[in-house]
Motif scaffolding. Structure first.
Motif, short mmCIF file in Angstrom:
data_model
loop_
_atom_site.label_atom_id
_atom_site.label_comp_id
_atom_site.label_asym_id
_atom_site.label_seq_id
_atom_site.Cartn_x
_atom_site.Cartn_y
_atom_site.Cartn_z
N GLU A 39 7.74 5.98 6.50
CA GLU A 39 6.76 4.92 6.77
C GLU A 39 7.37 3.53 6.59
OE1 GLU A 39 2.92 5.37 4.68
OE2 GLU A 39 3.26 7.53 4.79
N LEU A 40 8.23 3.41 5.59
CA LEU A 40 8.86 2.10 5.33
C LEU A 40 9.83 1.74 6.46
CD1 LEU A 40 9.52 2.36 1.49
CD2 LEU A 40 7.96 0.76 2.61
N LEU A 41 10.59 2.73 6.92
CA LEU A 41 11.52 2.46 8.02
C LEU A 41 10.77 2.02 9.28
CD1 LEU A 41 14.07 5.39 7.58
CD2 LEU A 41 14.61 2.94 7.57
N GLU A 42 9.65 2.68 9.50
CA GLU A 42 8.85 2.33 10.67
C GLU A 42 8.28 0.92 10.53
OE1 GLU A 42 4.89 4.21 12.66
OE2 GLU A 42 6.23 5.60 11.64
N LEU A 43 7.81 0.61 9.30
CA LEU A 43 7.25 -0.72 9.05
C LEU A 43 8.32 -1.80 9.25
CD1 LEU A 43 4.62 -2.15 8.07
CD2 LEU A 43 5.56 -2.07 5.77
N GLN A 44 9.52 -1.49 8.79
CA GLN A 44 10.62 -2.45 8.94
C GLN A 44 10.92 -2.71 10.43
OE1 GLN A 44 14.56 -1.20 7.66
NE2 GLN A 44 14.75 -3.04 6.40
N GLN A 45 10.91 -1.65 11.20
CA GLN A 45 11.16 -1.82 12.64
C GLN A 45 10.06 -2.65 13.29
OE1 GLN A 45 11.60 2.11 14.24
NE2 GLN A 45 13.71 2.30 13.53
N THR A 46 8.81 -2.35 12.92
CA THR A 46 7.69 -3.11 13.49
C THR A 46 7.79 -4.58 13.10
OG1 THR A 46 6.43 -1.13 12.98
CG2 THR A 46 5.18 -2.99 13.82
N PHE A 47 8.21 -4.81 11.85
CA PHE A 47 8.35 -6.19 11.36
C PHE A 47 9.24 -7.01 12.29
CE2 PHE A 47 10.69 -9.28 8.72
CZ PHE A 47 9.67 -9.94 8.07
N TYR A 48 10.39 -6.44 12.65
CA TYR A 48 11.33 -7.21 13.48
C TYR A 48 10.91 -7.29 14.95
CZ TYR A 48 14.34 -7.83 9.50
OH TYR A 48 14.83 -8.23 8.28
N LYS A 49 9.85 -6.54 15.32
CA LYS A 49 9.35 -6.63 16.69
C LYS A 49 8.08 -7.46 16.78
CE LYS A 49 10.74 -2.08 18.18
NZ LYS A 49 10.07 -0.81 17.87
N ARG A 79 0.83 -1.20 0.00
CA ARG A 79 0.00 0.00 0.00
C ARG A 79 0.87 1.26 0.00
NH1 ARG A 79 -3.59 -1.25 4.44
NH2 ARG A 79 -4.07 -3.11 3.24
N ILE A 80 1.93 1.26 0.78
CA ILE A 80 2.82 2.43 0.82
C ILE A 80 3.43 2.67 -0.57
CG2 ILE A 80 4.94 3.40 1.81
CD1 ILE A 80 4.33 1.73 4.36
N LEU A 81 3.95 1.58 -1.16
CA LEU A 81 4.61 1.74 -2.46
C LEU A 81 3.63 2.15 -3.56
CD1 LEU A 81 7.27 -1.07 -2.90
CD2 LEU A 81 7.65 1.35 -2.47
N TYR A 82 2.43 1.53 -3.56
CA TYR A 82 1.46 1.84 -4.61
C TYR A 82 1.07 3.31 -4.59
CZ TYR A 82 -0.58 -1.70 -7.65
OH TYR A 82 -0.81 -2.56 -8.68
N THR A 83 0.82 3.81 -3.38
CA THR A 83 0.29 5.17 -3.31
C THR A 83 1.40 6.21 -3.41
OG1 THR A 83 0.37 5.01 -0.91
CG2 THR A 83 -1.75 4.59 -1.94
N GLY A 118 8.50 14.07 -4.94
CA GLY A 118 9.49 14.12 -3.87
C GLY A 118 8.87 14.10 -2.48
N LYS A 119 7.79 14.81 -2.31
CA LYS A 119 7.19 14.95 -0.99
C LYS A 119 6.61 13.61 -0.51
CE LYS A 119 3.59 17.67 1.19
NZ LYS A 119 2.28 17.28 0.65
N ASP A 120 5.83 12.98 -1.39
CA ASP A 120 5.24 11.69 -1.02
C ASP A 120 6.33 10.65 -0.74
OD1 ASP A 120 2.72 12.64 -1.18
OD2 ASP A 120 2.23 11.72 -3.12
N MET A 121 7.38 10.71 -1.54
CA MET A 121 8.41 9.69 -1.37
C MET A 121 9.19 9.87 -0.07
SD MET A 121 9.82 8.58 -5.06
CE MET A 121 10.09 10.17 -5.78
N ALA A 122 9.37 11.13 0.33
CA ALA A 122 10.03 11.35 1.62
C ALA A 122 9.17 10.75 2.73
CB ALA A 122 10.23 12.85 1.83
N ALA A 123 7.84 10.91 2.60
CA ALA A 123 6.94 10.32 3.59
C ALA A 123 7.01 8.80 3.53
CB ALA A 123 5.51 10.80 3.34
N ALA A 124 7.07 8.27 2.30
CA ALA A 124 7.13 6.81 2.13
C ALA A 124 8.35 6.25 2.84
CB ALA A 124 7.18 6.46 0.65
#
Lengths: 243, 638
Positions: free
Chosen positions: B530-540, B509-513, B521-527
């Motif tokens: 969000e991706l870094l946060e998702l990665q951290q959650t994944f390992y927890k 969903r993050i990548l699609y949108t 540039g703005k959306d991608m900075a947000a992405a």
């Protein structure tokens, strides 16, 4: 919509196996059967259980990897349809489904709904090819092939190797699978030089794998997702007898 | 630092010059060299069979239960070749130019020319294998057109061309498997590349039935593991398509090129709800006879058959009269998105456009249409419950093909010594946008005709050692196996609450949108955050049931999603640094007044190639593209 599933659980080929019951809510009629199982598995995993092992890859009816028996129907209650192309709108809200693996001696069960169909690969290996190395081919249009013959070859070549024909056959015969490949290759001029050996070798391998004999009930054609015709079997028998 | 090793000489002589000078190995000595092939799709199966025919010692690995299941099987429409059987002005040069232009001048001239040059030989090879291509009544081969070209150079076997070509390659592979010099391992997934002193010496695999982890030595490694479009979760790809093989090679030093170039296919079926696991593709060949339109009026809820002609907007014919409904994929997908965003989308989620066969049926009759596309109409009916002979199909853009992939030189060898990458797994031939029916072609040409020459050329300079495993290999193999075990156990031991599939959906969903059909540039900075946060959650919070020593699909998925999470960050990084629009990469900040892609040849005429530094850090290298034989032009299909 809601469904009750009695789903086959078996830890390995030695295990006896049994049905396990699950109730599913929140299903959508547009879901495919594998998507329903994804949904079920999330439910099982979250309650600490072991998810149902099943295979399904392309979900477009072409890779041949999926295939279960649903309420006694091979693949699907719909005709000529793979399990992955079967959607819940084919069932009634509140219905009970029995889901089991394809069963045949030559297709040992690996786990739950997963079966081992490597016997099919060994049948192909025994002669289901044209023996041309890379680089040996002549110019494509130098071999003319009549339109109708090309279409007929395609009809046989369309087999997806799912094993439904074996699963539905009371003898677990692989005659439809084997004959489709034999005929696809042998009816084309490119495959003619090896035709006599091909039919012999592939039938010998088919028998060695433990598939049963064909009594020509025609059940295989009924369930085949590609509607491959039983006439392939008669044609292969002709090739076997008269070369 | 990046040497593409393009042979000298005029464009049309480069491949011949290469072949003439390529080193050979005596037939009796070839069996002393071991080649490992990962993947049994068109590129993997065709190369493995060809290596074995030459007499090399070949070991092949696939995670499928049979080599025939690889995702090449699902390609529908066709395969291109510059045979000029239609006498319509086709030539190798024209096919080369169409492909280069289709890719928005972001591919290497020499590679693209070779693809067109070898295309003819491939049709010969496939026919000899018994591939039942469509034929005229006279017995000659038939052709049709695909997007982005004005000739008919596509060969096809109804809507199952990929299946038929794959079965040809699979049968060639099985024929070799029956002999001594090829061994096929099904249900084995590659989880690591073993390198010694910067050279690739083997791989580590997991047996998916038993959980056993083993290492295998090789003198050359060929990765042909396909594309990574499934990273978007909802895509036209099969459920098990993944980036793990190429990502593991990347982590061991292989550069990843242009990862943000993913093609969105314009004729997929639209998403219908949240339960969906994939999107089904309808072949581009349908655009030969189908016309694409939306209602002129936004939020028009009438049944399509009730909308009169003058209230329909055939937007591709309107915007691109020269190519009409056969405009290239990137352009067609973006034009659809433009209309959907304008509120003219159709279907229950207003996320689709119509593909209408009414005129074609009137012109040609239902029978002809059924003969050309019958299986596609049947498939459409099975999935949607609707009859496309009676009402128009609903279609929408969906993530499909990855033009990006591991960086390779002209020989298809990565910067990692001894690693070759074929088919969709490499970046080489399609630039920033692939033309329809060039994917099957590239996979086959790489496997049948290029790799057999270039791998032999490479091996001729190497001392064969894989068949007598050395102490240093045993040591490296042990370290590799330990690392893989450690990673698998780490995933199993998180014992959180969210499944790998659920993480994958969020990632998609993050990548699609934010980094999909169009990006800014703005959306991608947000992405990125969000991706870094998702990665951290994944390992927890990852939840993987079961154990490592059993059939465990959840563990397989978790390993792949872990790699996808890293890759997603690089995709965003790559799209951010490319401050231009080209092909499928459409940066909203860089467009012409009429909404077309605005390329910047002064600053971005290069292929990005990223080096893995660990911890989500990457170093950019650039391979500048030199256009010696064609002039860079603004791509127009108007």
């Amino acid at each position: 919509m809601k469904l009750t599933l009695h789903i086959w659980r078996q830890t390995g080929n030695k295990d006896k196996g049994t049905f396990e019951t699950h109730h599913l809510d929140d299903l959508a009629p547009d879901m495919s059967v594998p998507e329903m199982l994804d949904h079920l598995n999330i439910q099982i995993i979250k309650s600490g259980g072991d998810p149902v092992a099943f295979e399904s890859d392309c979900r477009e009816g072409i890779c041949g990897q999926c295939g279960f028996v649903i309420n006694g129907h091979i693949h699907s209650p719909e005709s000529h349809t793979t399990t992955c192309q079967t959607h819940l709108r084919s069932f009634k809200d509140g219905e009970t489904l029995h889901i089991e693996p394809f069963r045949a001696k030559a297709f040992p069960i690996k786990k739950d709904l997963m079966i081992d169909r490597s016997a099919f690969d060994r049948i192909i290996e025994s002669g289901g090819y044209i023996g041309v190395n890379t680089g040996q081919a002549n110019e494509a249009n130098s071999t003319l092939i009549n339109h109708d013959l090309a279409e007929k070859a395609f009809d046989a070549a369309a087999c997806i190797g799912c094993g439904a024909c074996v699963a539905t056959c009371k003898n677990a015969s692989a005659m439809l699978f084997t004959s489709a490949k034999v005929n696809h290759l042998s009816m084309l001029p490119q495959g003619a030089p090896e035709a006599a050996q091909r039919v012999k070798n592939m039938i010998v391998q088919m028998d060695a794998e433990g598939f049963g004999s064909c009594t020509f009930t025609g059940a295989c054609e009924v369930v085949c997702p590609q509607s491959i015709s039983v006439f392939n079997i008669t044609e292969m028998n002709g090739r076997w007898l008269w070369g | 630092m990046l040497n593409s090793r393009i042979p000298a000489g005029p464009l049309e002589d480069k491949w011949t010059n290469y072949k003439n000078k390529a080193k050979l190995i005596n037939p009796a000595n070839r069996r002393r060299y071991k080649i490992i092939v990962v993947g049994t799709g068109l590129a993997g199966a065709s190369s493995a069979a060809s290596f074995a025919e030459l007499g090399f010692n070949v070991e092949v690995f696939t995670f499928h239960d049979s080599a025939r299941r690889a995702h090449s099987v699902a390609a529908q429409g066709g395969v291109n070749a510059a045979k000029d059987y239609q006498n319509d002005g086709d030539s190798v040069w024209r096919m080369f130019y169409d492909t280069l232009k289709g890719g928005d001048f972001r591919a290497r001239e020499a590679n693209v020319y070779r693809l067109a040059e070898c295309s003819m030989e491939l049709i010969d090879q496939a026919v000899a294998q018994g591939v039942p291509f469509a034929r005229e009544y006279s017995g000659y081969l038939s052709n049709r057109s695909f997007g982005g070209v004005q000739v008919s150079r596509t060969f096809y076997a109804r809507g199952q061309t990929g299946q038929q070509l794959l079965l040809g390659a699979y049968q060639a592979l099985m024929r070799q498997n029956a002999q001594d010099n090829l061994t096929l391992h099904t249900r084995h997934e590659m989880l690591d590349v073993i390198t010694i002193d910067g050279k690739v010496k083997g791989i580590t695999v997991r047996n998916l039935d038993t959980g056993d982890i083993t290492s295998h030595a090789c003198d050359a490694l060929v990765i042909a593991s396909g594309g990574y479009g499934k990273i978007y979760y909802l895509s036209t790809l099969a459920m098990n398509c993944n980036a793990t093989a190429i990502w593991r090679a990347h982590a061991k030093g292989a550069l990843m090129a242009a990862p943000s170039w993913t093609q969105f296919h314009p004729t997929s079926l639209p998403q219908l709800g949240d339960h969906q696991s994939k999107l089904t593709l309808m072949s581009e060949s349908l655009r030969n006879d189908g016309r694409i339109w939306v209602p002129k009026k936004a939020k028009d809820t009438r049944n399509p058959n009730e909308i009169p002609e003058n209230e329909r907007d055939y937007y591709l014919e309107r915007r691109y009269p020269a190519f009409g409904n056969l405009a290239p994929r990137d352009i067609s997908s973006r034009a659809a998105k433009e209309r959907i965003d304008a509120g003219c989308g159709v279907g229950p989620m207003k996320n689709a456009v119509y593909l209408d066969f009414k005129h074609a049926v009137e012109r040609l009759g239902k029978e002809v249409i059924a003969q050309r596309y019958g299986n596609l109409f049947t498939m459409y009916q099975k999935i949607t419950g609707m009859d496309a002979y009676q009402e128009p199909m609903m279609i929408a853009p969906a993530a499909h093909f990855s033009m990006g992939g591991l960086w390779v030189d002209y020989r298809l060898m990565s910067n990692l010594h001894g690693l070759f990458v074929l088919g969709e797994a490499n970046f080489s031939d399609h630039g920033a946008n692939r033309l329809g029916a060039n994917s099957l072609l590239q996979a086959c040409v790489d496997g049948y005709f290029i790799a057999p020459r270039t791998v032999m050329d490479f091996l001729a300079e190497e001392t064969p050692e894989a068949l007598n495993a050395s102490d240093s290999f045993e040591q490296a193999a042990k370290a590799s196996k330990d690392e893989v075990e450690k990673k698998l156990n780490a995933l199993l031991n998180i014992k959180g609450t969210t499944t790998a599939e659920e993480f994958h959906k969020q990632l998609g969903r993050i990548l699609y949108t934010k980094c999909g059909l169009s990006r800014n540039g703005k959306d991608m900075a947000a992405a990125k955050s969000e991706l870094l946060e998702l990665q951290q959650t994944f390992y927890k919070d990852l939840l993987v049931p079961g154990t490592e020593k059993d059939i465990n699909f959840e563990l397989e998925k978790a390993f792949r999603v872990a790699d996808y999470l890293e890759m997603a960050l690089l995709i965003v990084e790559d799209a951010l640094q490319r401050q231009e629009s080209c092909g499928a990469h459409f940066r909203e900040e860089y467009q012409t007044p009429d909404g077309e892609a605005l390329r910047n040849d002064n600053d971005f005429c290069y292929v990005s190639a990223w080096e893995y530094l660990g911890n989500n850090k990457y170093q950019l290298h650039k391979e500048h593209l030199n256009f010696e034989f064609v002039e860079l032009q603004t791509r127009s299909y108007k």
